[in-house]
Design a protein around this motif. Structure first.
Motif, PDB file in Angstrom:
ATOM      1  N   VAL A  94       0.833  -1.215   0.000  1.00  0.00           N
ATOM      2  CA  VAL A  94       0.000   0.000   0.000  1.00  0.00           C
ATOM      3  C   VAL A  94       0.861   1.256   0.000  1.00  0.00           C
ATOM      4  O   VAL A  94       0.671   2.162  -0.824  1.00  0.00           O
ATOM      5  N   PHE A  95       1.807   1.345   0.942  1.00  0.00           N
ATOM      6  CA  PHE A  95       2.523   2.595   1.148  1.00  0.00           C
ATOM      7  C   PHE A  95       3.806   2.722   0.328  1.00  0.00           C
ATOM      8  O   PHE A  95       4.199   3.823  -0.026  1.00  0.00           O
ATOM      9  N   HIS A  96       4.470   1.603   0.012  1.00  0.00           N
ATOM     10  CA  HIS A  96       5.670   1.687  -0.811  1.00  0.00           C
ATOM     11  C   HIS A  96       5.321   1.630  -2.301  1.00  0.00           C
ATOM     12  O   HIS A  96       5.900   2.352  -3.103  1.00  0.00           O
ATOM     13  N   ASP A  97       4.395   0.744  -2.649  1.00  0.00           N
ATOM     14  CA  ASP A  97       4.041   0.572  -4.059  1.00  0.00           C
ATOM     15  C   ASP A  97       2.903   1.482  -4.506  1.00  0.00           C
ATOM     16  O   ASP A  97       2.708   1.687  -5.711  1.00  0.00           O
ATOM     17  N   GLY A  98       2.100   1.960  -3.563  1.00  0.00           N
ATOM     18  CA  GLY A  98       0.930   2.755  -3.922  1.00  0.00           C
ATOM     19  C   GLY A  98      -0.199   1.927  -4.497  1.00  0.00           C
ATOM     20  O   GLY A  98      -1.027   2.424  -5.262  1.00  0.00           O
ATOM     21  N   ARG A  99      -0.253   0.649  -4.142  1.00  0.00           N
ATOM     22  CA  ARG A  99      -1.305  -0.237  -4.655  1.00  0.00           C
ATOM     23  C   ARG A  99      -2.590  -0.091  -3.844  1.00  0.00           C
ATOM     24  O   ARG A  99      -2.563   0.156  -2.641  1.00  0.00           O
ATOM     25  N   GLU A 100      -3.681  -0.295  -4.521  1.00  0.00           N
ATOM     26  CA  GLU A 100      -4.964  -0.435  -3.836  1.00  0.00           C
ATOM     27  C   GLU A 100      -5.096  -1.890  -3.394  1.00  0.00           C
ATOM     28  O   GLU A 100      -4.880  -2.802  -4.195  1.00  0.00           O
ATOM     29  N   LEU A 101      -5.438  -2.105  -2.130  1.00  0.00           N
ATOM     30  CA  LEU A 101      -5.653  -3.467  -1.631  1.00  0.00           C
ATOM     31  C   LEU A 101      -7.045  -3.554  -1.009  1.00  0.00           C
ATOM     32  O   LEU A 101      -7.206  -3.394   0.205  1.00  0.00           O
ATOM     33  N   PRO A 102      -8.065  -3.783  -1.810  1.00  0.00           N
ATOM     34  CA  PRO A 102      -9.402  -3.954  -1.237  1.00  0.00           C
ATOM     35  C   PRO A 102      -9.398  -5.033  -0.158  1.00  0.00           C
ATOM     36  O   PRO A 102      -8.772  -6.095  -0.321  1.00  0.00           O
ATOM     37  N   ALA A 103     -10.047  -4.742   0.957  1.00  0.00           N
ATOM     38  CA  ALA A 103     -10.109  -5.644   2.109  1.00  0.00           C
ATOM     39  C   ALA A 103      -8.721  -5.919   2.694  1.00  0.00           C
ATOM     40  O   ALA A 103      -8.541  -6.859   3.449  1.00  0.00           O
ATOM     41  N   PHE A 104      -7.743  -5.088   2.321  1.00  0.00           N
ATOM     42  CA  PHE A 104      -6.363  -5.241   2.802  1.00  0.00           C
ATOM     43  C   PHE A 104      -5.842  -6.638   2.477  1.00  0.00           C
ATOM     44  O   PHE A 104      -5.120  -7.263   3.251  1.00  0.00           O
ATOM     45  N   ALA A 105      -6.209  -7.118   1.299  1.00  0.00           N
ATOM     46  CA  ALA A 105      -5.884  -8.490   0.892  1.00  0.00           C
ATOM     47  C   ALA A 105      -4.768  -8.486  -0.140  1.00  0.00           C
ATOM     48  O   ALA A 105      -4.864  -7.831  -1.185  1.00  0.00           O
ATOM     49  N   ALA A 106      -3.713  -9.245   0.141  1.00  0.00           N
ATOM     50  CA  ALA A 106      -2.592  -9.373  -0.794  1.00  0.00           C
ATOM     51  C   ALA A 106      -2.747 -10.559  -1.732  1.00  0.00           C
ATOM     52  O   ALA A 106      -2.112 -10.598  -2.796  1.00  0.00           O
ATOM     53  N   PHE A 107      -3.591 -11.520  -1.378  1.00  0.00           N
ATOM     54  CA  PHE A 107      -3.633 -12.753  -2.169  1.00  0.00           C
ATOM     55  C   PHE A 107      -4.072 -12.565  -3.618  1.00  0.00           C
ATOM     56  O   PHE A 107      -3.704 -13.374  -4.482  1.00  0.00           O
ATOM     57  N   PRO A 108      -4.844 -11.499  -3.980  1.00  0.00           N
ATOM     58  CA  PRO A 108      -5.173 -11.340  -5.405  1.00  0.00           C
ATOM     59  C   PRO A 108      -3.953 -11.150  -6.300  1.00  0.00           C
ATOM     60  O   PRO A 108      -4.063 -11.332  -7.529  1.00  0.00           O
ATOM     61  N   LEU A 109      -2.784 -10.809  -5.737  1.00  0.00           N
ATOM     62  CA  LEU A 109      -1.581 -10.712  -6.563  1.00  0.00           C
ATOM     63  C   LEU A 109      -1.219 -12.057  -7.177  1.00  0.00           C
ATOM     64  O   LEU A 109      -0.504 -12.108  -8.180  1.00  0.00           O
ATOM     65  N   LEU A 110      -1.704 -13.139  -6.595  1.00  0.00           N
ATOM     66  CA  LEU A 110      -1.431 -14.468  -7.135  1.00  0.00           C
ATOM     67  C   LEU A 110      -2.171 -14.716  -8.446  1.00  0.00           C
ATOM     68  O   LEU A 110      -1.872 -15.685  -9.148  1.00  0.00           O
ATOM     69  N   ASP A 111      -3.107 -13.835  -8.776  1.00  0.00           N
ATOM     70  CA  ASP A 111      -3.942 -14.040  -9.963  1.00  0.00           C
ATOM     71  C   ASP A 111      -3.249 -13.716 -11.278  1.00  0.00           C
ATOM     72  O   ASP A 111      -3.765 -14.045 -12.351  1.00  0.00           O
ATOM     73  N   ASN A 112      -2.106 -13.032 -11.230  1.00  0.00           N
ATOM     74  CA  ASN A 112      -1.494 -12.628 -12.489  1.00  0.00           C
ATOM     75  C   ASN A 112       0.022 -12.689 -12.406  1.00  0.00           C
ATOM     76  O   ASN A 112       0.605 -12.734 -11.319  1.00  0.00           O
ATOM     77  N   VAL A 113       0.661 -12.682 -13.567  1.00  0.00           N
ATOM     78  CA  VAL A 113       2.116 -12.840 -13.664  1.00  0.00           C
ATOM     79  C   VAL A 113       2.830 -11.698 -12.953  1.00  0.00           C
ATOM     80  O   VAL A 113       3.798 -11.902 -12.210  1.00  0.00           O
ATOM     81  N   GLU A 114       2.373 -10.456 -13.169  1.00  0.00           N
ATOM     82  CA  GLU A 114       3.019  -9.297 -12.552  1.00  0.00           C
ATOM     83  C   GLU A 114       2.926  -9.365 -11.030  1.00  0.00           C
ATOM     84  O   GLU A 114       3.903  -9.061 -10.327  1.00  0.00           O
ATOM     85  N   GLY A 115       1.766  -9.760 -10.536  1.00  0.00           N
ATOM     86  CA  GLY A 115       1.594  -9.857  -9.092  1.00  0.00           C
ATOM     87  C   GLY A 115       2.486 -10.912  -8.472  1.00  0.00           C
ATOM     88  O   GLY A 115       3.105 -10.694  -7.419  1.00  0.00           O
ATOM     89  N   ARG A 116       2.577 -12.050  -9.119  1.00  0.00           N
ATOM     90  CA  ARG A 116       3.444 -13.122  -8.594  1.00  0.00           C
ATOM     91  C   ARG A 116       4.915 -12.699  -8.627  1.00  0.00           C
ATOM     92  O   ARG A 116       5.674 -13.006  -7.709  1.00  0.00           O
ATOM     93  N   ALA A 117       5.305 -11.966  -9.677  1.00  0.00           N
ATOM     94  CA  ALA A 117       6.682 -11.480  -9.755  1.00  0.00           C
ATOM     95  C   ALA A 117       6.968 -10.500  -8.623  1.00  0.00           C
ATOM     96  O   ALA A 117       8.063 -10.508  -8.043  1.00  0.00           O
ATOM     97  N   ARG A 118       5.993  -9.648  -8.317  1.00  0.00           N
ATOM     98  CA  ARG A 118       6.178  -8.694  -7.205  1.00  0.00           C
ATOM     99  C   ARG A 118       6.335  -9.430  -5.885  1.00  0.00           C
ATOM    100  O   ARG A 118       7.171  -9.049  -5.045  1.00  0.00           O
ATOM    101  N   LEU A 119       5.567 -10.475  -5.674  1.00  0.00           N
ATOM    102  CA  LEU A 119       5.684 -11.260  -4.447  1.00  0.00           C
ATOM    103  C   LEU A 119       7.056 -11.918  -4.344  1.00  0.00           C
ATOM    104  O   LEU A 119       7.673 -11.937  -3.276  1.00  0.00           O
ATOM    105  N   ARG A 120       7.546 -12.450  -5.449  1.00  0.00           N
ATOM    106  CA  ARG A 120       8.876 -13.074  -5.422  1.00  0.00           C
ATOM    107  C   ARG A 120       9.949 -12.057  -5.038  1.00  0.00           C
ATOM    108  O   ARG A 120      10.864 -12.361  -4.266  1.00  0.00           O
ATOM    109  N   ARG A 121       9.850 -10.838  -5.586  1.00  0.00           N
ATOM    110  CA  ARG A 121      10.832  -9.803  -5.230  1.00  0.00           C
ATOM    111  C   ARG A 121      10.730  -9.455  -3.746  1.00  0.00           C
ATOM    112  O   ARG A 121      11.751  -9.238  -3.078  1.00  0.00           O
ATOM    113  N   TYR A 122       9.521  -9.400  -3.255  1.00  0.00           N
ATOM    114  CA  TYR A 122       9.307  -9.098  -1.832  1.00  0.00           C
ATOM    115  C   TYR A 122      10.000 -10.138  -0.952  1.00  0.00           C
ATOM    116  O   TYR A 122      10.774  -9.789  -0.042  1.00  0.00           O
TER     117      TYR A 122
END
Length: 321
Positions: free
Chosen positions: A34-62
């Motif tokens: 939220v604060f470093h990337d400026g992403r919107e996280l409805p329900a404060f949920a990170a798991f929707p990042l698993l739905d796409n290639v870009e999101g999974r890549a961001r998680l791996r970097r994290y």
């Protein structure tokens, strides 16, 4: 139940409970997004990042940032899946069906295994933990479930983790004893070790008002000390420093800490529009001061407002001679 009985029942073959070394885990995933990337996280949920290639890549970097800490410290790594909100009620709010939610939780374990390949190649011991979050708000117990209701509710997500062959489950930001008991029992049925991470307010008590030591003792009493270990998260060390001074065998059951960067209360953090990331070195010193009261701590990470800077400082201070 005396200390020896509890240590015997709670013991598993999880590597973080063997030997004297520490295991690194991650920090405040959602606040970083939220604060470093400026992403919107409805329900404060990170798991929707698993739905796409870009999101999974961001998680791996994290997670790579925390693997680097483990490698630098010659420590192990507990890979916590990004599934704190991936339980039925929260997922339904975001439009996920039961079938899709099962796929997400299984996919989170698969991603964790992929991340751990690099760790293993670097000689880092790893544990894949399926992250379970509270049914309600992480700061407010809301309508308290019975033990049985909690067991039935969390068995759905825990079943997905077991099917995907996670090594354990960790229930993060638990606000009540009843929900904690339900998670332990559901994990026991699924054949997975469970770690229970409780959150406390600025007075060192659970949001229900129960003292930390009483909560841990009650969970152990009701489950036959079936939890692998306990943790404290989503609170600043100054909030629970006095609480851990309370004597008793319960302190030997606390094997992990994931503190907030900020000393603000939960209510203040809820209203915050800017990140309070505190001072990583002061946070580390606050952790160091807890060592004499928490001799069993082996897992170190962070929670709201923390990132790899904080966790590196915490691990360094904890392990310093």
């Amino acid at each position: 139940m005396d200390l020896i009985d509890r240590e015997t029942r709670g013991r598993t073959d999880l590597p973080q409970l063997r030997g004297q070394g520490v295991f690194v885990t991650d920090g405040g995933l959602e606040t970083e997004l939220v604060f470093h990337d400026g992403r919107e996280l409805p329900a404060f949920a990170a798991f929707p990042l698993l739905d796409n290639v870009e999101g999974r890549a961001r998680l791996r970097r994290y997670y790579r940032g925390y693997l680097d800490i483990a490698q630098a410290q010659r420590a192990g790594f507990v890979m916590e899946t990004p599934t704190w909100r991936a339980n039925p009620d929260w997922a339904a709010q975001l439009g996920y069906s039961a079938a899709r939610l099962d796929e997400i939780n299984r996919g989170a374990v698969a991603l964790a295994r992929e991340v751990c390949v690099d760790a293993t190649a670097a000689g880092i011991g790893t544990v894949v933990s399926g992250c379970v979050g509270p049914r309600g708000d992480g700061y407010d117990p809301g309508a308290v479930m019975s033990h049985r209701e909690a067991q039935d509710y969390h068995a759905i997500q825990i079943g997905s983790f077991a099917a995907a062959q996670a090594d354990q489950v960790t229930a993060i930001t638990m606000t009540t004893v009843a929900e904690s008991i339900g998670v332990v029992r559901a994990a026991e049925v699924a054949g997975l070790p469970a770690a229970i991470s409780l959150t406390v307010e600025t007075d060192g008590r659970l949001p229900t008002g129960q003292p930390l030591h009483e909560a841990i003792d009650e969970v152990d009493a009701e489950t036959g000390a079936a939890a692998a270990y306990f943790m404290v998260n989503c609170a600043h060390p100054t909030h629970f420093a006095r609480a851990v001074e309370h004597p008793g065998g319960w302190r030997h059951r606390v094997a992990g800490l994931r503190a907030n960067a900020s000393a603000k209360s939960h209510a203040e953090l809820d209203d915050a529009t800017e990140l309070d990331d505190g001072d990583p070195h002061d946070l580390a010193a606050q952790h160091r001061a807890l060592r004499e009261h928490l001799p069993a701590v082996r897992v170190l990470g962070g929670c709201c407002g923390t990132d790899a800077r904080h966790v590196a400082a915490i691990v360094g201070a904890w392990t310093a001679d």
